[in-house]
Design an enzyme around this catalytic site. Structure first.
Site, PDB file in Angstrom:
ATOM      1  N   LYS A 113       0.834  -1.207   0.000  1.00 11.08           N
ATOM      2  CA  LYS A 113       0.000   0.000   0.000  1.00 11.08           C
ATOM      3  C   LYS A 113       0.866   1.253   0.000  1.00 11.08           C
ATOM      4  O   LYS A 113       2.063   1.200   0.284  1.00 11.08           O
ATOM      5  CB  LYS A 113      -0.937  -0.002   1.211  1.00 11.08           C
ATOM      6  CG  LYS A 113      -0.230   0.070   2.561  1.00 11.08           C
ATOM      7  CD  LYS A 113      -1.247   0.047   3.692  1.00 11.08           C
ATOM      8  CE  LYS A 113      -0.541   0.124   5.049  1.00 11.08           C
ATOM      9  NZ  LYS A 113      -1.511   0.213   6.164  1.00 11.08           N
ATOM     10  N   ARG A 157     -10.882   0.162  14.730  1.00  9.57           N
ATOM     11  CA  ARG A 157     -10.998   0.820  13.438  1.00  9.57           C
ATOM     12  C   ARG A 157     -12.108   0.144  12.631  1.00  9.57           C
ATOM     13  O   ARG A 157     -13.260   0.486  12.776  1.00  9.57           O
ATOM     14  CB  ARG A 157      -9.625   0.754  12.729  1.00  9.57           C
ATOM     15  CG  ARG A 157      -9.438   1.694  11.576  1.00  9.57           C
ATOM     16  CD  ARG A 157      -7.983   1.839  11.178  1.00  9.57           C
ATOM     17  NE  ARG A 157      -7.351   0.571  10.822  1.00  9.57           N
ATOM     18  CZ  ARG A 157      -6.068   0.446  10.471  1.00  9.57           C
ATOM     19  NH1 ARG A 157      -5.297   1.513  10.445  1.00  9.57           N
ATOM     20  NH2 ARG A 157      -5.558  -0.720  10.157  1.00  9.57           N
ATOM     21  N   HIS A 207      -6.027  -6.924  12.912  1.00 11.71           N
ATOM     22  CA  HIS A 207      -4.844  -6.067  12.898  1.00 11.71           C
ATOM     23  C   HIS A 207      -4.505  -5.665  14.329  1.00 11.71           C
ATOM     24  O   HIS A 207      -5.401  -5.372  15.120  1.00 11.71           O
ATOM     25  CB  HIS A 207      -5.095  -4.819  12.054  1.00 11.71           C
ATOM     26  CG  HIS A 207      -3.859  -4.025  11.765  1.00 11.71           C
ATOM     27  ND1 HIS A 207      -2.787  -4.541  11.075  1.00 11.71           N
ATOM     28  CD2 HIS A 207      -3.519  -2.752  12.079  1.00 11.71           C
ATOM     29  CE1 HIS A 207      -1.849  -3.623  10.967  1.00 11.71           C
ATOM     30  NE2 HIS A 207      -2.268  -2.521  11.583  1.00 11.71           N
ATOM     31  N   ARG A 247       1.004 -10.844   7.358  1.00 13.52           N
ATOM     32  CA  ARG A 247       1.140  -9.631   6.547  1.00 13.52           C
ATOM     33  C   ARG A 247       2.340  -8.839   7.041  1.00 13.52           C
ATOM     34  O   ARG A 247       2.446  -8.521   8.220  1.00 13.52           O
ATOM     35  CB  ARG A 247      -0.119  -8.752   6.661  1.00 13.52           C
ATOM     36  CG  ARG A 247      -1.390  -9.394   6.139  1.00 13.52           C
ATOM     37  CD  ARG A 247      -2.550  -8.401   6.187  1.00 13.52           C
ATOM     38  NE  ARG A 247      -2.644  -7.678   7.432  1.00 13.52           N
ATOM     39  CZ  ARG A 247      -3.221  -8.157   8.544  1.00 13.52           C
ATOM     40  NH1 ARG A 247      -3.737  -9.375   8.554  1.00 13.52           N
ATOM     41  NH2 ARG A 247      -3.277  -7.428   9.636  1.00 13.52           N
ATOM     42  N   TYR A 272      12.699  32.426   1.646  1.00 11.30           N
ATOM     43  CA  TYR A 272      11.476  33.127   2.046  1.00 11.30           C
ATOM     44  C   TYR A 272      11.523  33.520   3.520  1.00 11.30           C
ATOM     45  O   TYR A 272      11.947  32.747   4.376  1.00 11.30           O
ATOM     46  CB  TYR A 272      10.258  32.231   1.825  1.00 11.30           C
ATOM     47  CG  TYR A 272       9.937  31.966   0.375  1.00 11.30           C
ATOM     48  CD1 TYR A 272       9.478  32.980  -0.451  1.00 11.30           C
ATOM     49  CD2 TYR A 272      10.089  30.687  -0.154  1.00 11.30           C
ATOM     50  CE1 TYR A 272       9.177  32.734  -1.784  1.00 11.30           C
ATOM     51  CE2 TYR A 272       9.790  30.432  -1.488  1.00 11.30           C
ATOM     52  CZ  TYR A 272       9.337  31.459  -2.297  1.00 11.30           C
ATOM     53  OH  TYR A 272       9.043  31.211  -3.608  1.00 11.30           O
ATOM     54  N   CYS A 320      11.985  25.548   0.109  1.00 11.63           N
ATOM     55  CA  CYS A 320      11.040  26.012  -0.904  1.00 11.63           C
ATOM     56  C   CYS A 320      10.298  24.821  -1.502  1.00 11.63           C
ATOM     57  O   CYS A 320      10.572  23.665  -1.181  1.00 11.63           O
ATOM     58  CB  CYS A 320      11.782  26.768  -1.996  1.00 11.63           C
ATOM     59  SG  CYS A 320      12.851  28.097  -1.382  1.00 11.63           S
ATOM     60  N   MET A 321       9.366  25.108  -2.411  1.00 13.95           N
ATOM     61  CA  MET A 321       8.585  24.039  -3.025  1.00 13.95           C
ATOM     62  C   MET A 321       9.470  23.075  -3.815  1.00 13.95           C
ATOM     63  O   MET A 321       9.270  21.859  -3.785  1.00 13.95           O
ATOM     64  CB  MET A 321       7.515  24.627  -3.945  1.00 13.95           C
ATOM     65  CG  MET A 321       6.600  23.578  -4.563  1.00 13.95           C
ATOM     66  SD  MET A 321       5.343  24.290  -5.637  1.00 13.95           S
ATOM     67  CE  MET A 321       4.275  25.076  -4.423  1.00 13.95           C
ATOM     68  N   ASP A 322      10.485  23.619  -4.503  1.00 15.27           N
ATOM     69  CA  ASP A 322      11.289  22.808  -5.413  1.00 15.27           C
ATOM     70  C   ASP A 322      12.776  22.800  -5.077  1.00 15.27           C
ATOM     71  O   ASP A 322      13.547  22.079  -5.721  1.00 15.27           O
ATOM     72  CB  ASP A 322      11.142  23.326  -6.853  1.00 15.27           C
ATOM     73  CG  ASP A 322       9.703  23.655  -7.191  1.00 15.27           C
ATOM     74  OD1 ASP A 322       8.881  22.729  -7.187  1.00 15.27           O
ATOM     75  OD2 ASP A 322       9.404  24.847  -7.436  1.00 15.27           O
TER      76      ASP A 322
END
Length: 374
Positions: free
Chosen positions: A40, A136, A166, A223, A269, A315-317
């Site tokens: 997953k 859950r 689980h 699992r 920033y 920063c973002m990138d």
């Protein structure tokens, strides 16, 4: 399928480490119990399609995912193994499970009733989820189980082929609550087998913590998720475990710009970092949109085997690091993994973020190419 790389940031996945981890987990389980690899969340950030294809070639024939979308992605990539969807799937999509031969998780009578009204073309395979203390999803009492199975018996289009639960605390040192859950499961599984005397029910209760700490408690199937990828489910398990897992993921980037600043220059920033006389600052091609979160400002990366601090806001990138000297453009930067004699672990990053290692790798976005070594 290898990612096409146009950028200089990537995650390197060591498939031999994944094989090593599964091999030693098998030994710990006694060799006879089967493992259901959990793929997953893009195989915990490692690339679900590539990991599934690799594991299928290694002889694994049963995988688990969380979402129907994840299961469909694996099937469309050519994966032929059994695929169990652990999460709740709306009844209106049950036809997709039949079409692609998936197993769905079920635990609600209302869900069964909705399936019954659909006039499905084919037989739907389900596993029953029992809530033994996770709080859950799942059935919790003998009466709920009996009611569910009595309803199930009236629906020819659905077949129950497995049962699972689980654990909430299998990665803790204190096993009191874990033992309560094990006891509850064995008590409730007797109810299932009495009400639905199917000879070939697949029973699976393990997760990484239970498979490492309590291998003798595991059923025929266990699992296993995070430990496949070389990460321990908790620091207490890591400290007490006799087995040595190998981290499968390294995160690399490069310096794309280098400059020598003057005293008082401001970086990034908000101008949160002010340089001192003669600071060398390097720009690195990774940012929070890649999953390297802004909270990691002030932590370190590795350059030429040495630790360099991230300065200024991420920063973002991109992000900036304070260098000890000028480096050439293209110099490797290690954010996770080994560089020279130095190492930064996923657990170190998790600790800086005050979270768990799972969150670090699953946060790594699809913008980061994964490359696979064997």
């Amino acid at each position: 399928m290898q990612s096409i790389m146009y950028r200089n940031t990537y995650a390197k996945i060591d498939l031999s480490a994944i094989k090593h981890n599964l091999d030693i987990i098998k030994v710990n389980l006694g060799g006879k119990k089967k493992i259901i690899p959990v793929l997953k969340a893009n195989a915990y950030g490692h690339g679900s399609v590539e990991i599934a294809q690799f594991l299928e070639n290694q002889g694994y024939d049963f995988f688990a995912v969380a979402l129907l979308e994840e299961a469909i992605e694996l099937r469309k990539s050519g994966v032929k193994a059994i695929i169990l969807v652990l999460g709740w799937v709306a009844p209106r999509y049950a036809y997709l499970a039949i079409r692609h031969n998936f197993i769905l998780t079920a635990f609600q009578i209302e869900w069964l009733e909705s399936i019954q009204k659909l006039n499905l073309q084919g037989r739907l395979n389900i596993h029953l989820k029992i809530d033994t203390g996770m709080g859950r999803n799942g059935l919790r009492t003998e009466f709920e189980i009996m009611d569910f199975i009595n309803k199930l018996k009236s629906i020819e289009e659905i077949e129950l082929s497995g049962v699972y639960t689980h654990f909430a605390t299998a990665d803790d040192i204190d096993n009191t609550y874990y033992n309560e859950q094990v006891h509850n499961f064995h008590r409730l599984i007797k109810v299932v087998k009495t009400a639905y005397p199917h000879k070939n029910l697949v029973i699976h209760i393990g997760n990484s913590g239970a498979s490492i700490q309590y291998p003798n408690d595991m059923t025929d199937y266990s699992r296993v998720g995070v430990s496949i990828y070389g990460m321990y489910p908790s620091m207490s398990v890591k400290e007490s475990a006799s087995m040595k897992l190998k981290p499968a993921l390294e995160l690399k980037s490069e310096i794309t710009h280098v400059k020598q600043t003057r005293a008082g220059d401001k970086i990034s920033y908000g101008s949160t970092y002010i340089t001192k006389k003669g600071d060398w600052i390097g720009t690195v091609a990774i940012g929070y949109a890649d999953g390297w979160l802004r909270r990691l400002q002030g932590t370190e990366v590795l350059v030429s085997g040495k630790r360099m601090e991230i300065v200024g806001r991420i920063c973002m990138d991109m992000l900036m690091i304070k260098l000890d000297q000028a480096y050439e453009i293209g110099t490797e930067v290690t954010l996770i993994g080994k560089n020279g004699d130095a190492t930064i672990s996923i657990d170190e990053i998790a600790s800086k973020l005050e979270t768990i290692n799972y969150e670090v790798t699953t946060n790594l976005s699809s913008r980061i190419p994964r490359i696979y070594a064997w």
